[in-house]
Motif scaffolding. Structure first.
Motif, PDB file in Angstrom:
ATOM      1  N   ALA A  44       0.560   5.333   0.918  1.00 46.18           N
ATOM      2  CA  ALA A  44      -0.131   5.405   2.433  1.00 46.18           C
ATOM      3  C   ALA A  44      -0.352   6.972   2.702  1.00 46.18           C
ATOM      4  O   ALA A  44       0.449   7.159   3.848  1.00 46.18           O
ATOM      5  N   PRO A  45       0.107   7.997   1.822  1.00 42.41           N
ATOM      6  CA  PRO A  45       0.103   9.002   1.776  1.00 42.41           C
ATOM      7  C   PRO A  45      -0.920  10.029   3.382  1.00 42.41           C
ATOM      8  O   PRO A  45      -1.928  10.045   3.420  1.00 42.41           O
ATOM      9  N   SER A  46      -0.617  11.142   3.910  1.00 38.81           N
ATOM     10  CA  SER A  46      -0.716  12.088   4.583  1.00 38.81           C
ATOM     11  C   SER A  46      -1.689  13.186   3.594  1.00 38.81           C
ATOM     12  O   SER A  46      -0.399  13.915   3.247  1.00 38.81           O
ATOM     13  N   CYS A  77      -3.900   2.073  11.471  1.00 36.60           N
ATOM     14  CA  CYS A  77      -3.033   1.660  10.445  1.00 36.60           C
ATOM     15  C   CYS A  77      -3.071   0.332  11.020  1.00 36.60           C
ATOM     16  O   CYS A  77      -2.811  -0.302   9.809  1.00 36.60           O
ATOM     17  N   ARG A 132       0.946  -1.654  -0.020  1.00 36.11           N
ATOM     18  CA  ARG A 132      -0.196  -0.238  -0.051  1.00 36.11           C
ATOM     19  C   ARG A 132       0.893   1.032   0.134  1.00 36.11           C
ATOM     20  O   ARG A 132       2.217   1.085   0.573  1.00 36.11           O
ATOM     21  N   LEU A 168       9.030   5.600  10.717  1.00 34.75           N
ATOM     22  CA  LEU A 168       8.439   4.906  11.045  1.00 34.75           C
ATOM     23  C   LEU A 168       8.625   3.539  11.765  1.00 34.75           C
ATOM     24  O   LEU A 168       7.551   2.748  12.320  1.00 34.75           O
ATOM     25  N   ASP A 224      -4.919   8.991   4.098  1.00 34.22           N
ATOM     26  CA  ASP A 224      -4.755   8.618   5.671  1.00 34.22           C
ATOM     27  C   ASP A 224      -5.314  10.022   5.944  1.00 34.22           C
ATOM     28  O   ASP A 224      -4.727  10.945   6.348  1.00 34.22           O
ATOM     29  N   TYR A 241      -3.017   7.278  14.998  1.00 34.91           N
ATOM     30  CA  TYR A 241      -2.412   6.931  13.558  1.00 34.91           C
ATOM     31  C   TYR A 241      -2.184   4.818  14.280  1.00 34.91           C
ATOM     32  O   TYR A 241      -1.976   4.345  12.572  1.00 34.91           O
ATOM     33  N   ARG A 280       7.907   1.806   3.805  1.00 35.88           N
ATOM     34  CA  ARG A 280       7.436   2.909   3.945  1.00 35.88           C
ATOM     35  C   ARG A 280       9.006   3.202   4.595  1.00 35.88           C
ATOM     36  O   ARG A 280      10.124   2.767   4.848  1.00 35.88           O
ATOM     37  N   ARG A 316      -4.135   4.594  -0.073  1.00 38.08           N
ATOM     38  CA  ARG A 316      -4.975   4.949   1.275  1.00 38.08           C
ATOM     39  C   ARG A 316      -5.181   5.990   1.635  1.00 38.08           C
ATOM     40  O   ARG A 316      -3.348   6.368   1.612  1.00 38.08           O
TER      41      ARG A 316
HETATM   42  N1  GLU Z   1       0.337   8.220   6.402  1.00 41.74           N
HETATM   43  C1  GLU Z   1       1.794   8.153   7.050  1.00 41.74           C
HETATM   44  C2  GLU Z   1       2.303   9.109   6.890  1.00 41.74           C
HETATM   45  O1  GLU Z   1       2.305   9.572   6.070  1.00 41.74           O
HETATM   46  C3  GLU Z   1       2.234   6.626   7.024  1.00 41.74           C
HETATM   47  C4  GLU Z   1       1.912   5.596   7.349  1.00 41.74           C
HETATM   48  C5  GLU Z   1       2.182   4.580   7.326  1.00 41.74           C
HETATM   49  O2  GLU Z   1       2.919   3.868   6.054  1.00 41.74           O
HETATM   50  O3  GLU Z   1       2.110   3.572   7.960  1.00 41.74           O
HETATM   51  O4  GLU Z   1       3.409   9.109   7.195  1.00 41.74           O
END
Ligand code: GLU
Length: 280
Positions: free
Chosen positions: A12-14, A197, A10, A215, A46, A193, A211, A44
């Motif tokens: 998963a941008p915010s 997540c 996936r 993280l 976020d 989050y 990612r 996704r």
């Molecule tokens: N949306 C989160 C971010 O941009 C990342 C989430 C993820 O990849 O778990 O920091």
């Protein structure tokens, strides 16, 4: 019907700002890994964190990622419309006795925990003082009437959580020592989050999360949540972060140049990708 892909990744941008080169590189790596495994990527959005999330930034990332040549399965998933699902997961954690309501403020927490652990140039959450926890034998109040307060996950003190990172080798952390009880629900009525997540990665059957390495600490928490919710855990690939000429990691708040600006300056996707390949 075709068999479902065995690899589901996936992006998963915010939508809190424009994507910069660092995001683009991580997402490009995600696509490379999905392609190599004959798999697919989900996109996704976020967009839980209101008011920081803006629809125009979501539109911008769709446009910028398409420009870069990334492909994903449609439709795009929005966290914002999945609140009942996160609430159900919260109820499941509650029924299993894994969470408790917490009325301490962030300010109190910062004052009580002398230093927040610092790793990879990333400051982590301060460790929640264990003496502030209610006794494990205490029955927490029901959830329905207390969605307007913070809820924390009681970490299993002394338990080592480990995973083999596909980019960085074996990773481990000790619960209660390297990270403490963390938020799963916020008093503004939204999941943290970590909870959103873990629930999404679990329910969407994600097989590998790609990612940024900032993280990694979150991964230990998410593994505990995935276990507590009876989901299998994906594999993880934490990409090293890109730094600028001064060695500062690229971040929106430091004014890292956005993909959009690069595009407007006439740069082409192939050129950016060639740069990612040489620095991969
Ligand atoms: N949306 C989160 C971010 O941009 C990342 C989430 C993820 O990849 O778990 O920091």
């Amino acid at each position: 019907m075709d068999n479902p892909p065995t690899y589901i990744g996936r992006l998963a941008p915010s939508p809190t700002g424009l994507l910069h080169l660092g995001h683009a590189r991580t997402f490009w790596i995600a696509q490379q890994r999905a392609q190599a495994a004959g798999g697919q990527l989900l996109l996704r959005n976020d967009d839980l964190d209101q008011p920081r999330c803006k629809p125009e930034f979501a539109e911008a990332f769709v446009e910028d990622l398409s420009w870069l040549g990334l492909k994903w399965w449609h439709p795009i998933l929005r966290q914002n419309i999945r609140l009942p699902i996160y609430q159900e997961a919260l109820a499941q954690l509650h029924a299993a006795g894994r969470i408790y309501p917490c009325r301490r403020s962030r300010k109190e927490l910062i004052a009580a925990a002398a230093t927040a652990p610092h790793e990879n140039g990333v400051r982590d959450e301060p460790i929640f003082p264990p003496e502030w926890r209610p006794a494990a034998s205490e029955t927490p109040p029901n959830i329905e009437d207390h969605l307007d307060c913070n809820w924390r996950f009681r970490v299993p003190d002394g338990t080592t959580v480990s995973f083999p990172d596909q980019a960085q080798g074996p990773q481990w952390a000790v619960a209660g020592r390297d990270f403490g009880d963390f938020l799963v629900w916020r008093r503004d009525g939204l999941p943290s989050y970590q909870l959103a997540c873990a629930v999404d990665d679990g329910l969407m059957g994600i097989t590998e999360v790609v990612r940024g390495e900032d993280l990694i600490k979150s991964t230990f928490r998410q593994i505990l949540l995935l276990r507590a919710l009876n989901h299998s855990r994906p594999a993880y690939y934490h990409a090293p972060l890109m730094t600028d000429a001064d060695g500062q990691r690229l971040a929106k708040r430091h004014g890292a140049v956005s993909l959009r600006e690069l595009r407007e300056q006439g740069h082409k996707p192939a050129e950016l990708i060639a740069g990612f390949e040489t620095h991969a």
